[in-house]
Design a protein around this motif. Sequence first.
Motif, mmCIF file in Angstrom:
data_model
loop_
_atom_site.group_PDB
_atom_site.id
_atom_site.type_symbol
_atom_site.label_atom_id
_atom_site.label_comp_id
_atom_site.label_asym_id
_atom_site.label_seq_id
_atom_site.Cartn_x
_atom_site.Cartn_y
_atom_site.Cartn_z
ATOM 1 N N UNK A 154 0.839 -1.204 0.000
ATOM 2 C CA UNK A 154 0.000 0.000 0.000
ATOM 3 C C UNK A 154 0.876 1.257 0.000
ATOM 4 N N UNK A 155 1.867 1.263 0.879
ATOM 5 C CA UNK A 155 2.782 2.410 0.965
ATOM 6 C C UNK A 155 3.606 2.560 -0.308
ATOM 7 N N UNK A 156 4.015 1.445 -0.899
ATOM 8 C CA UNK A 156 4.812 1.491 -2.132
ATOM 9 C C UNK A 156 4.028 2.080 -3.293
ATOM 10 N N UNK A 157 2.702 2.051 -3.195
ATOM 11 C CA UNK A 157 1.841 2.630 -4.234
ATOM 12 C C UNK A 157 1.517 4.099 -3.954
ATOM 13 N N UNK A 158 2.300 4.745 -3.100
ATOM 14 C CA UNK A 158 2.128 6.163 -2.758
ATOM 15 C C UNK A 158 0.780 6.448 -2.103
ATOM 16 N N UNK A 159 0.367 5.547 -1.239
ATOM 17 C CA UNK A 159 -0.846 5.744 -0.454
ATOM 18 C C UNK A 159 -0.501 5.937 1.014
ATOM 19 N N UNK A 160 -1.432 6.490 1.768
ATOM 20 C CA UNK A 160 -1.182 6.872 3.156
ATOM 21 C C UNK A 160 -1.679 5.786 4.102
ATOM 22 N N UNK A 161 -0.855 5.489 5.116
ATOM 23 C CA UNK A 161 -1.168 4.450 6.092
ATOM 24 C C UNK A 161 -1.143 5.017 7.503
ATOM 25 N N UNK A 162 -2.208 4.768 8.258
ATOM 26 C CA UNK A 162 -2.204 5.058 9.692
ATOM 27 C C UNK A 162 -1.633 3.835 10.395
ATOM 28 N N UNK A 163 -0.632 4.056 11.237
ATOM 29 C CA UNK A 163 0.064 2.946 11.896
ATOM 30 C C UNK A 163 -0.146 3.051 13.408
ATOM 31 N N UNK A 164 -0.859 2.087 13.954
ATOM 32 C CA UNK A 164 -1.271 2.085 15.360
ATOM 33 C C UNK A 164 -0.787 0.773 15.965
ATOM 34 N N UNK A 165 0.153 0.877 16.913
ATOM 35 C CA UNK A 165 0.687 -0.359 17.478
ATOM 36 C C UNK A 165 1.034 -0.208 18.946
ATOM 37 N N UNK A 166 0.582 -1.143 19.749
ATOM 38 C CA UNK A 166 1.005 -1.258 21.136
ATOM 39 C C UNK A 166 0.614 -0.085 22.013
ATOM 40 N N UNK A 167 1.481 0.217 22.974
ATOM 41 C CA UNK A 167 1.216 1.273 23.940
ATOM 42 C C UNK A 167 1.459 2.644 23.313
ATOM 43 N N UNK A 202 1.260 8.428 11.163
ATOM 44 C CA UNK A 202 0.817 8.345 9.770
ATOM 45 C C UNK A 202 2.080 8.160 8.936
ATOM 46 N N UNK A 203 2.078 7.127 8.085
ATOM 47 C CA UNK A 203 3.245 6.787 7.283
ATOM 48 C C UNK A 203 2.937 6.943 5.798
ATOM 49 N N UNK A 204 3.988 7.225 5.035
ATOM 50 C CA UNK A 204 3.837 7.346 3.585
ATOM 51 C C UNK A 204 5.207 7.248 2.933
ATOM 52 N N UNK A 205 5.216 7.052 1.633
ATOM 53 C CA UNK A 205 6.464 6.983 0.881
ATOM 54 C C UNK A 205 7.038 8.392 0.692
ATOM 55 N N UNK A 206 8.375 8.554 0.836
ATOM 56 C CA UNK A 206 9.006 9.864 0.640
ATOM 57 C C UNK A 206 9.469 10.106 -0.789
ATOM 58 N N UNK A 207 9.110 9.224 -1.712
ATOM 59 C CA UNK A 207 9.700 9.259 -3.057
ATOM 60 C C UNK A 207 9.270 10.459 -3.883
ATOM 61 N N UNK A 208 8.081 11.020 -3.592
ATOM 62 C CA UNK A 208 7.570 12.153 -4.358
ATOM 63 C C UNK A 208 7.358 13.359 -3.449
ATOM 64 N N UNK A 209 7.814 14.523 -3.910
ATOM 65 C CA UNK A 209 7.615 15.740 -3.117
ATOM 66 C C UNK A 209 6.126 16.005 -2.897
ATOM 67 N N UNK A 210 5.323 15.577 -3.840
ATOM 68 C CA UNK A 210 3.881 15.789 -3.744
ATOM 69 C C UNK A 210 3.288 15.165 -2.481
ATOM 70 N N UNK A 211 3.942 14.140 -1.935
ATOM 71 C CA UNK A 211 3.412 13.516 -0.720
ATOM 72 C C UNK A 211 3.492 14.477 0.470
ATOM 73 N N UNK A 212 4.493 15.312 0.500
ATOM 74 C CA UNK A 212 4.569 16.351 1.532
ATOM 75 C C UNK A 212 3.354 17.273 1.426
ATOM 76 N N UNK A 264 10.602 5.758 5.430
ATOM 77 C CA UNK A 264 9.218 6.177 5.242
ATOM 78 C C UNK A 264 9.037 7.563 5.848
ATOM 79 N N UNK A 265 8.024 8.284 5.409
ATOM 80 C CA UNK A 265 7.604 9.497 6.113
ATOM 81 C C UNK A 265 6.917 9.059 7.401
ATOM 82 N N UNK A 266 7.231 9.736 8.501
ATOM 83 C CA UNK A 266 6.541 9.491 9.772
ATOM 84 C C UNK A 266 6.040 10.819 10.319
#
Length: 547
Positions: A378-391, A404-414, A506-508
């Motif tokens: 999902x992330x490799x396809x330049x889509x946004x992922x909410x990452x929720x884990x543990x405490x 929130x995670x995403x690919x840094x490959x394109x400036x457009x993601x910023x 990844x973008x975090x």
Amino acid sequence: MKIIGVVCRSSSPAHNSAATAMQDGKVVFAAEEERLIRNKHAIGLFPINAVNECLDFCGWGADEVDFWAVGWDYMHGIPDEKKSEITSLVFPAMLLKSIPLEKIAIVDHHLAHLMSSYILTDKSNAAGLVVDGHGETRSVSAYDIEGGKVSLIAGIDIKNSPGLFYESVAEYCGLGMMSPGKLMGLASYGKPFIKRLYNAAEHLKPMTEINKFSVSEEAGNLVNYDWIGSLEQLAYPHAKNSSSEDIAAYINVAATAQRDLEESVLELAKIVKEKTNKKTLVASGGVFLNCNINTRLYAESGFDEIVVFPAAHDAGAALGAAVEVCRLKNSTIENREDIDMGLGKSYSRDNAVGVLKSLSADIKSLDLDESIKLASSWLAEDKILLFFEGRSEFGPRALCHRSMLASPAQYDMLVRLNRLKGREYWRPLAPVMPERYYNEVFETPKSNLMRYMLATAVVRDEYRNKIPAVVHIDGTSRPQIVDQKSSDCIARLLDEFCSITKLPCLINTSMNIKGQPICERPLDAINLLMNLNEKAAIFIDGVFATN
């Protein structure tokens, strides 16, 4: 020994209220009130919900706690016979019924800040430096730690506060008094004035003068008003008027404030180094959330080691107050070079699945291994992922517990992420990466601060076009490095993403939108997912789903 630490004040509105639990010298739980009540900064509120979470996690009753440590000396200058009266203004009445006054331990605010960072080093000899908006009477406190004994050696009063200077410039630039982090990001776009607006070292006073500092809960507000008024003249031609409301009009003012704060803290650190001759600097207070300052301290201060607790803002003083009571009671304190900031509450997988179903999310996988593969693709396809884990994390930085995670490959993601979160378009985003890639991507020597997004690093030229979404205008980034001791899920997700894309990170960014605290519960995160204005997914404790 069972200790609950809280941070709160008596008369003026406190911010970033929090509670923490220590048992037998070990930090076992910590939470900020804002996340639990969904009210950013929880201004003026006692952290009653955070206290209840501490008690619930530990299985304690309020009457079983040995000491209640308060990271603000609300009794400063007040006769002891008034303690009951003043304490009733601080603690909720229902809680006070279970707490004898002799169990309430009051800790100086700056000392509480210092102790929060002190647990990250096993050094019994160190220098200490606390810089923030202000404590009870000081805005800067310098310490000498010798054989575990802590001595206050110098300070700056509230009137000449470095933190209030910087906050005031943020307000002047239209960013808001509570937004010094935004000012740090804006500063990189401008060029500082030749003349300094502020020099903290000029106001540093020795121990003999510190006791003369005045106490006033309103002093901070008065200083801010004075600074904002004087900036109209000092920052000319960038005075606030109808023709200069565009943020670009303030980039040079921001750059000047950043330069002056960096130089001030660096000069203070060098003075403390000279006075103490110590190799380790233990630093805390909100000013040390300024990553550029920490980077320069590491490179230029002369100290071999810089130690900063990731929750360096006021919430961290709740933990530090508990640590100080441990120290005073001669209880052994567990010192750790690094600390997992996932000190909050975890939630059951069944709870997450139930919320996903109730909000009609599209659950794709309940299997951990498959969910990691789906999330990576999902992330490799330049889509946004909410990452929720543990405490949940304790502190202002999202460290891949609520991110929130995403690919840094394109400036457009910023651009996309800033728009989606309601952030200013010019603000930078940070990367998270496996530790093994750090030296390949960055020129700046690695430090422990980078485990917590507490320092900046210069991106190598060959990587600036490969990961443009996490490279700021000045060529730097604020990395979080993940090693093998980190959460297995984020490490595996990063490995899978890097394998697919050949990218090192990844973008975090934090899992929230403008004006809201970082998500705490599955319900908070899934509500955010379902209300986003574009297709997105969530990885929540091994479950993968989309909106």
